[in-house]
Design a protein around this motif. Structure first.
Motif, mmCIF file in Angstrom:
data_model
loop_
_atom_site.group_PDB
_atom_site.id
_atom_site.type_symbol
_atom_site.label_atom_id
_atom_site.label_comp_id
_atom_site.label_asym_id
_atom_site.label_seq_id
_atom_site.Cartn_x
_atom_site.Cartn_y
_atom_site.Cartn_z
ATOM 1 N N TYR A 177 35.165 7.901 62.431
ATOM 2 C CA TYR A 177 35.523 8.831 63.514
ATOM 3 C C TYR A 177 35.314 10.242 62.985
ATOM 4 O O TYR A 177 35.898 10.638 61.971
ATOM 5 C CB TYR A 177 36.977 8.637 63.937
ATOM 6 C CG TYR A 177 37.425 9.570 65.035
ATOM 7 C CD1 TYR A 177 37.015 9.361 66.347
ATOM 8 C CD2 TYR A 177 38.257 10.664 64.766
ATOM 9 C CE1 TYR A 177 37.428 10.212 67.366
ATOM 10 C CE2 TYR A 177 38.667 11.514 65.777
ATOM 11 C CZ TYR A 177 38.245 11.290 67.078
ATOM 12 O OH TYR A 177 38.650 12.138 68.080
ATOM 13 N N GLU A 178 34.489 11.017 63.658
ATOM 14 C CA GLU A 178 34.129 12.354 63.182
ATOM 15 C C GLU A 178 35.139 13.392 63.649
ATOM 16 O O GLU A 178 35.589 13.362 64.803
ATOM 17 C CB GLU A 178 32.736 12.736 63.673
ATOM 18 C CG GLU A 178 32.252 14.064 63.116
ATOM 19 C CD GLU A 178 30.855 14.445 63.563
ATOM 20 O OE1 GLU A 178 30.334 15.464 63.072
ATOM 21 O OE2 GLU A 178 30.279 13.714 64.411
ATOM 22 N N LEU A 179 35.465 14.344 62.773
ATOM 23 C CA LEU A 179 36.426 15.397 63.110
ATOM 24 C C LEU A 179 36.300 16.550 62.117
ATOM 25 O O LEU A 179 35.750 16.394 61.029
ATOM 26 C CB LEU A 179 37.853 14.858 63.086
ATOM 27 C CG LEU A 179 38.476 14.505 61.727
ATOM 28 C CD1 LEU A 179 39.992 14.357 61.868
ATOM 29 C CD2 LEU A 179 37.894 13.247 61.116
ATOM 30 N N THR B 125 35.396 19.027 57.165
ATOM 31 C CA THR B 125 34.738 18.304 58.252
ATOM 32 C C THR B 125 34.118 17.036 57.700
ATOM 33 O O THR B 125 33.569 17.024 56.596
ATOM 34 C CB THR B 125 33.671 19.166 58.945
ATOM 35 O OG1 THR B 125 33.188 18.471 60.105
ATOM 36 C CG2 THR B 125 32.512 19.491 58.021
ATOM 37 N N GLY B 126 34.229 15.978 58.446
ATOM 38 C CA GLY B 126 33.698 14.699 57.987
ATOM 39 C C GLY B 126 34.137 13.589 58.910
ATOM 40 O O GLY B 126 34.094 13.733 60.139
ATOM 41 N N ALA B 127 34.595 12.486 58.328
ATOM 42 C CA ALA B 127 34.977 11.340 59.146
ATOM 43 C C ALA B 127 36.088 10.554 58.453
ATOM 44 O O ALA B 127 36.189 10.547 57.226
ATOM 45 C CB ALA B 127 33.767 10.437 59.400
ATOM 46 N N ILE C 203 26.300 9.556 59.823
ATOM 47 C CA ILE C 203 25.369 10.221 58.914
ATOM 48 C C ILE C 203 25.691 11.709 58.918
ATOM 49 O O ILE C 203 25.857 12.304 59.990
ATOM 50 C CB ILE C 203 23.904 10.003 59.335
ATOM 51 C CG1 ILE C 203 23.568 8.505 59.373
ATOM 52 C CG2 ILE C 203 22.951 10.743 58.391
ATOM 53 C CD1 ILE C 203 22.196 8.201 59.951
ATOM 54 N N GLN C 204 25.792 12.301 57.743
ATOM 55 C CA GLN C 204 26.031 13.742 57.645
ATOM 56 C C GLN C 204 25.098 14.333 56.583
ATOM 57 O O GLN C 204 24.979 13.802 55.476
ATOM 58 C CB GLN C 204 27.487 14.031 57.268
ATOM 59 C CG GLN C 204 27.845 15.518 57.331
ATOM 60 C CD GLN C 204 29.296 15.782 56.984
ATOM 61 O OE1 GLN C 204 29.770 15.376 55.934
ATOM 62 N NE2 GLN C 204 30.011 16.439 57.882
ATOM 63 N N TRP C 205 24.448 15.428 56.944
ATOM 64 C CA TRP C 205 23.488 16.108 56.068
ATOM 65 C C TRP C 205 24.039 17.507 55.800
ATOM 66 O O TRP C 205 24.160 18.317 56.703
ATOM 67 C CB TRP C 205 22.140 16.189 56.772
ATOM 68 C CG TRP C 205 20.988 16.638 55.936
ATOM 69 C CD1 TRP C 205 20.841 17.832 55.293
ATOM 70 C CD2 TRP C 205 19.789 15.891 55.679
ATOM 71 N NE1 TRP C 205 19.639 17.889 54.650
ATOM 72 C CE2 TRP C 205 18.968 16.697 54.866
ATOM 73 C CE3 TRP C 205 19.333 14.635 56.056
ATOM 74 C CZ2 TRP C 205 17.705 16.291 54.436
ATOM 75 C CZ3 TRP C 205 18.084 14.225 55.626
ATOM 76 C CH2 TRP C 205 17.282 15.036 54.825
ATOM 77 N N SER D 101 25.993 22.037 58.088
ATOM 78 C CA SER D 101 25.763 20.591 58.093
ATOM 79 C C SER D 101 25.398 20.110 59.482
ATOM 80 O O SER D 101 25.616 20.798 60.488
ATOM 81 C CB SER D 101 27.002 19.839 57.578
ATOM 82 O OG SER D 101 28.134 20.099 58.379
ATOM 83 N N ARG D 102 24.830 18.907 59.510
ATOM 84 C CA ARG D 102 24.485 18.211 60.745
ATOM 85 C C ARG D 102 24.958 16.768 60.620
ATOM 86 O O ARG D 102 25.177 16.277 59.514
ATOM 87 C CB ARG D 102 22.971 18.248 60.971
ATOM 88 C CG ARG D 102 22.409 19.629 61.286
ATOM 89 C CD ARG D 102 20.913 19.683 61.066
ATOM 90 N NE ARG D 102 20.587 19.637 59.645
ATOM 91 C CZ ARG D 102 19.378 19.327 59.173
ATOM 92 N NH1 ARG D 102 18.396 18.997 60.005
ATOM 93 N NH2 ARG D 102 19.160 19.318 57.870
ATOM 94 N N SER D 103 25.092 16.099 61.746
ATOM 95 C CA SER D 103 25.630 14.738 61.701
ATOM 96 C C SER D 103 25.182 13.951 62.918
ATOM 97 O O SER D 103 24.598 14.497 63.862
ATOM 98 C CB SER D 103 27.162 14.775 61.650
ATOM 99 O OG SER D 103 27.680 15.292 62.873
ATOM 100 N N ILE D 104 25.481 12.638 62.897
ATOM 101 C CA ILE D 104 25.229 11.788 64.057
ATOM 102 C C ILE D 104 26.094 10.535 63.940
ATOM 103 O O ILE D 104 26.434 10.099 62.838
ATOM 104 C CB ILE D 104 23.730 11.396 64.166
ATOM 105 C CG1 ILE D 104 23.376 10.942 65.583
ATOM 106 C CG2 ILE D 104 23.368 10.350 63.140
ATOM 107 C CD1 ILE D 104 23.463 12.025 66.626
#
Length: 761
Positions: free
Chosen positions: A262-264, A275-277, A673-675, A686-689
């Motif tokens: 779960y991303e937050l 920021t992360g999950a 996925i987080q870059w 960062s970017r994510s999906i």
């Protein structure tokens, strides 16, 4: 005839009373939780165009309260399952399958551990968990129609802690020890090097399979061995990237359920900004980044569990230790098992010895002891690394070995990169002769180790000369390139560090080693690579296909399998949706990958699996060579999209369910996925999906499926980490609180579709 009617009425009364009792006993018997005295929490939640929450508060505790509310808004369904597991009541929701969790909950003494250890945690850590529990309670109070199980709420921080105690050991394979012991099956373990008391399989002195434990026979109660789920992680230093320090988090988890990401983003005035999950049931992210540093994880598979066979007296009430008899601790628990409208109380006896939990089966009594047993320090360690501002601060917390397992891949703003084979490996005495990979003599106290090995003994690579690090659930001895890798001989074999490679590891190591520059374009090609190396189980499988002799097949199924084999022998070893053998290869590889990865003694039957795969394609597609993208799908609430990648490719489509139309609906593989990039002198970006969307169990939400197209197209979305970016891209902004007066105002003012515990701004 009168007496017959009276008897019938009596039976009816007994039936009705029995039905009422079975329908209502479980909530009445549930252990009551005593939440901490009321404290007012207030948090702001800001959601972007994808509904991803950014939670703000004056204190860290305020933020934790908001985390619970935000996640409940998106996935209260799963959160309740996690809470029920954390209280030994999941069988009352999920029936027999749920009762499996409840049995393990009692076996591992999750509640007792939390009761003993949680009060000893630092006050600020406990405040975080109490606030998170308060958020869950507030949401349940405001939405009683969504609550699945009576008296499930309120919960306290101790309940959340018990959930951590229950779930964490299964990430290093404890379920694969408990399962065979409960069933009384043969136990096998992978053997280590030939050292005294540590023989290889088949060597002189090796015990027979019935007296060995094997990691990988039984799946977790969650449905799959966590190790099988996989993950990829990459870190690249600026000199090698030609620009930023880069961290790529590519976890492979179930796409739904209690261990789905779960991303937050969280931020408080006390310095917590991350920021992360996380997983449902956690007040903080488990991976991601803050302003200064970040990390990601992959599952590792150290030998963290030891099994002891106890010598029992005749009535099974005592066990012998050092020549003396000791009482076996035993208690009867009642597992709630829902069957339709009633919940049956199923009795089970739980045993414990000084070694740890004890399981009785037809072969005797077996005790288990595992790394991290009886501790909740991971709750504090995760919180501290969330707030670390330098590599030294971060490593100080990791060095506690409070987080029982998982590899860490790290990167930071200063250009540091690191790989740590994190594991609370038992501190087994090396001067004692024993086969630590077999079943140990439970009558010897010198085999009952205490604590874990020192951090200095754990494999790690810091700032390698190659400028890159990776892990793809492989042994720690391939991590940074030939000139920087750890020498296996430098690590004591008694630690039980795995010696395994995955196809993902082979591909990542090859591609990273060959690249002259690891810029964004190169790293994207590596991360989304769909190829297999013809090595390991893949080579074994294709060698066997070449040798498979059908003779002159006369049966229809043999003719079909022969044609399928010929197609597979022409495969280019890429799951890229372009080759005519891709669909067949997808169906064939997974079972062989699983068997090899879990150390199973036997591989699947080749001919049987080939026939089954060919028949499946003919039945549902009318051909042996349909496009793989027609077969493998990402599906949610009517959205149905094609996928690439396979089991054990860097673009991972690991496991699926077979739908009625014969398509394979992805169950786990590439998930969050987080870059992350730190450019010199610039703030982190960062970017994510995610595979589906933020509102994973809310079909009515626009964020139920809104990331799916980006996910299948290998695209990432921006992460709004900085406050100004968050507000500039805010689509919804509101405050949540448990203040009674404020909630009354909110209930009166909240527009339709807005949580009752929120205020639209």
């Amino acid at each position: 005839m009168v007496w017959i009617k009276r008897a019938a009425w009596a039976l009816l009364v007994v039936f009705v009373v029995g039905f009422v009792v079975l329908a209502s006993w479980e909530p009445m018997a549930a252990e009551k939780t005593d939440p901490q005295p009321d404290r007012v929490y207030t948090a702001e939640i800001v959601r972007d165009e994808f509904g991803v929450p950014k939670i703000y508060g004056k204190t860290d505790a305020d933020v934790a309260f908001g985390v619970a509310i935000a996640q409940a808004e998106d996935d209260f369904f799963t959160l309740q399952d996690v809470v029920a597991m954390s209280r030994g009541r999941y069988g009352a929701i999920a029936g027999e399958e749920g009762a499996t969790f409840d049995y393990v909950y009692h076996l591992l003494d999750a509640r007792g551990t939390a009761q003993r250890e949680y009060p000893e945690l630092p006050a600020d850590t406990r405040a975080l968990f109490e606030a998170y529990a308060a958020g869950l309670n507030q949401y349940a109070k405001d939405h009683p129609d969504e609550v699945k199980l009576a008296n499930l709420f309120p919960v306290a921080g101790e309940d959340v802690a018990a959930g951590f105690v229950l779930r964490q050991p299964f990430f290093f394979g404890l379920g694969n020890v408990i399962g065979p012991l409960v069933e009384g099956e043969e136990l096998r373990r992978e053997y280590g090097p030939d050292i005294p008391g540590f023989p290889r399989e088949g060597s002189e002195g090796a015990e027979q399979p019935t007296e060995q434990a094997h990691q990988g026979i039984h799946p977790l109660p969650w449905g799959e061995d966590a190790a099988l789920l996989g993950s990829n992680a990459f870190a690249v230093a600026p000199d090698r990237s030609g620009g930023p320090t880069t961290l790529i988090s590519n976890s492979h988890q179930p796409l739904r359920g209690g261990v789905a990401w779960y991303e937050l983003t969280v931020e408080s005035e006390e310095g917590w900004h991350f920021t992360g999950a996380n997983f449902p049931g956690s007040p903080f992210p488990f991976l991601g980044h803050n302003e200064h540093l970040g990390w990601t994880n992959t599952v590792n598979r150290p030998d963290m569990t030891d099994i002891y066979k106890l010598e029992m007296n005749e009535d099974g009430s005592q066990y012998r230790l050092d020549g003396e008899w000791r009482d076996l601790e035993s208690e009867t628990v009642f597992l709630p098992v829902r069957m339709g409208p009633v919940v049956l109380p199923i009795p089970r006896i739980i045993h414990r010895s000084v070694h740890g939990p004890v399981i009785e089966n037809d072969k005797g009594f077996f005790a288990i002891r595992y790394g991290g047993m009886g501790s909740v320090e991971q709750l504090d360690a995760y919180y501290r690394i969330n707030k670390a501002t330098s590599f030294d601060e971060w490593q100080e917390q990791i060095a506690r070995l409070a987080i029982p397992s998982t590899n860490f891949i790290y990167a930071d703003e200063a250009g540091n990169i690191a790989y740590v084979y994190n594991a609370a490996i038992p501190d087994r005495p090396e001067d004692v002769t024993a086969n630590w990979r077999g079943v140990l003599d439970g009558s010897r106290s010198d085999l009952i180790w205490q604590g874990t090995v020192d951090y200095e003994e754990i494999p790690k690579v810091i700032n390698p000369g190659s400028g890159w690090l990776y892990n793809a659930n492989n042994e720690p001895y391939t991590a940074a390139g030939a000139s920087d890798d750890i020498d296996p001989e430098s690590v004591s074999p008694i630690l039980g560090v795995e010696r395994k490679q995955t196809n993902r590891s082979r591909r990542a190591y090859k591609l990273l080693s060959q690249a002259s520059l690891l810029d964004e374009e190169s790293l994207r090609r590596i991360k989304y690579d769909t190829a297999y190396e013809r090595e390991g189980y893949v080579a074994d499988l294709w060698d066997a296909l070449e040798e498979l002799d059908f003779g002159e097949p006369t049966m229809k199924d043999a003719q079909l399998a022969s044609r399928a084999r010929d197609i597979l022998l022409e495969w280019d070893f890429t799951a890229d949706n372009q080759g005519r053998a891709d669909a067949l290869a997808l169906l064939m590889i997974r079972d062989f990958m699983s068997a090899e990865y879990q150390n199973k003694s036997e591989m699947p039957g080749l001919r049987e699996l080939l026939e089954k795969s060919a028949e499946h394609l003919m039945e549902h597609f009318g051909r042996l060579d349909p496009p793989m993208s027609d077969l493998l799908r990402l599906r949610q609430n009517g959205v149905d999209l094609p996928l690439d990648g396979g089991s054990d490719t860097l673009r991972a489509s690991t496991t699926w369910q077979v739908d009625e139309d014969g398509r394979l609906s992805l169950v786990h593989g590439d998930s969050f996925i987080q870059w992350v990039e730190w450019n010199d002198g610039e703030p982190v970006q960062s970017r994510s999906i995610q595979p589906f969307g933020a509102a994973i169990t809310r079909p009515e939400s626009p964020h139920h499926t809104d990331q799916m197209r980006l996910f299948v197209d290998h695209q990432l979305k921006p992460v709004y980490f900085w406050r100004e970016d968050v507000l500039a891209n805010a689509k919804r902004r509101y405050t949540v609180t448990n203040a009674s007066y404020f909630n009354l105002v909110i209930r009166a003012a909240a527009p339709q579709g807005v949580c009752q515990s929120t205020l639209q701004r």
